[in-house]
Design a protein around this motif. Structure first.
Motif, PDB file in Angstrom:
ATOM      1  N   ASN A  39       8.009   5.556  -3.518  1.00 50.54           N
ATOM      2  CA  ASN A  39       7.909   5.895  -2.096  1.00 50.54           C
ATOM      3  C   ASN A  39       8.653   7.191  -1.832  1.00 50.54           C
ATOM      4  O   ASN A  39       9.705   7.447  -2.393  1.00 50.54           O
ATOM      5  N   TRP A 108       0.674   8.139   6.636  1.00 50.11           N
ATOM      6  CA  TRP A 108      -0.185   7.775   5.512  1.00 50.11           C
ATOM      7  C   TRP A 108       0.635   7.602   4.235  1.00 50.11           C
ATOM      8  O   TRP A 108       0.272   6.793   3.379  1.00 50.11           O
ATOM      9  N   GLU A 109       1.746   8.333   4.092  1.00 52.71           N
ATOM     10  CA  GLU A 109       2.572   8.200   2.896  1.00 52.71           C
ATOM     11  C   GLU A 109       3.265   6.836   2.865  1.00 52.71           C
ATOM     12  O   GLU A 109       3.441   6.252   1.789  1.00 52.71           O
ATOM     13  N   GLU A 110       3.632   6.319   4.023  1.00 49.63           N
ATOM     14  CA  GLU A 110       4.249   4.996   4.065  1.00 49.63           C
ATOM     15  C   GLU A 110       3.207   3.898   3.851  1.00 49.63           C
ATOM     16  O   GLU A 110       3.497   2.886   3.208  1.00 49.63           O
ATOM     17  N   ALA A 112       0.566   4.377   1.990  1.00 49.70           N
ATOM     18  CA  ALA A 112       0.297   4.488   0.554  1.00 49.70           C
ATOM     19  C   ALA A 112       1.398   3.812  -0.260  1.00 49.70           C
ATOM     20  O   ALA A 112       1.111   3.114  -1.241  1.00 49.70           O
ATOM     21  N   ALA A 115       0.848   0.174  -0.107  1.00 45.36           N
ATOM     22  CA  ALA A 115      -0.278  -0.186  -0.975  1.00 45.36           C
ATOM     23  C   ALA A 115       0.154  -0.199  -2.445  1.00 45.36           C
ATOM     24  O   ALA A 115      -0.290  -1.065  -3.213  1.00 45.36           O
ATOM     25  N   MET A 116       1.017   0.718  -2.835  1.00 39.72           N
ATOM     26  CA  MET A 116       1.511   0.710  -4.216  1.00 39.72           C
ATOM     27  C   MET A 116       2.370  -0.527  -4.477  1.00 39.72           C
ATOM     28  O   MET A 116       2.327  -1.106  -5.574  1.00 39.72           O
ATOM     29  N   GLN A 119      -0.063  -3.191  -5.097  1.00 38.83           N
ATOM     30  CA  GLN A 119      -0.629  -3.064  -6.446  1.00 38.83           C
ATOM     31  C   GLN A 119       0.348  -3.637  -7.479  1.00 38.83           C
ATOM     32  O   GLN A 119      -0.069  -4.333  -8.405  1.00 38.83           O
TER      33      GLN A 119
END
Length: 184
Positions: A39, A108-110, A112, A115-116, A119
């Motif tokens: 992050n 969007w970075e947070e 993403a 989402a990681m 994953q």
């Protein structure tokens, strides 16, 4: 090997789950995997709300009610599925994202980073033989009526988990060469 686990990861849906419970220690391990996601600016935006037991049924009833209230022509089959899917899961984790109050990076970075984290959870589940599935129904916009949420926190979906019987089908992908442009 990590590459083998990546290739083994699948969406396993609630209808495929059996009745075997998921141990709390296994859920804790899966959440620890999430916590190691990359992050930007170390905001660690992922937040999780774990539902087991009766809370799963309450979620299903809430989602079904919100569906019936907010859809112009609700379908009984969809309302029933919203009630039944949570009951079939061994556990459900609400995937939430806490926006940096200083907005020091784009949202969007947070998203993403969260989402990681998911994953990582998914890969951990694949390694542990636990089926999982990320559901993101439009009804997540109402989750602040179901959970207590912090200012700037939003729900991005639900991570359904459950043990399953049998083998999962192999996945296929088009060749990576079809998706890459090399520049010298």
């Amino acid at each position: 090997m990590v590459f083998d686990i990546i290739k083994k990861r699948r969406s396993v849906f609630p209808a495929q789950y059996n009745d075997k419970p998921i141990a709390k220690a296994d859920i804790e391990k899966i959440l620890q995997a999430a916590n190691w996601a990359p992050n930007h600016k170390k905001t660690e935006p992922w937040r999780f709300k774990v539902m087991m037991g009766e809370s799963k049924e309450k979620l299903g009833l809430f989602l079904s009610l919100k569906y019936m209230e907010n859809v112009a022509s609700p379908k009984q089959m969809k309302a029933k599925k919203l009630i039944e899917n949570p009951k079939m899961a061994g556990a459900i984790i609400a995937i939430c994202m806490q926006r940096d109050p200083n907005e020091s990076l784009p949202e969007w970075e947070e998203v993403a980073a969260t989402a990681m984290a998911v994953q990582n959870m998914w890969l951990c589940c694949a390694e542990m033989g636990i089926g999982s599935y990320w559901s993101s129904p439009p009804l997540i916009k109402f989750m602040d009526e179901f959970f207590e949420m912090e200012d700037g926190e939003k729900c991005l979906g639900f991570f359904y988990m459950g043990h399953y019987d049998g083998e999962l089908e192999d996945a296929t992908r088009r060749p990576i060469e079809d998706k890459v442009v090399w520049a010298d």
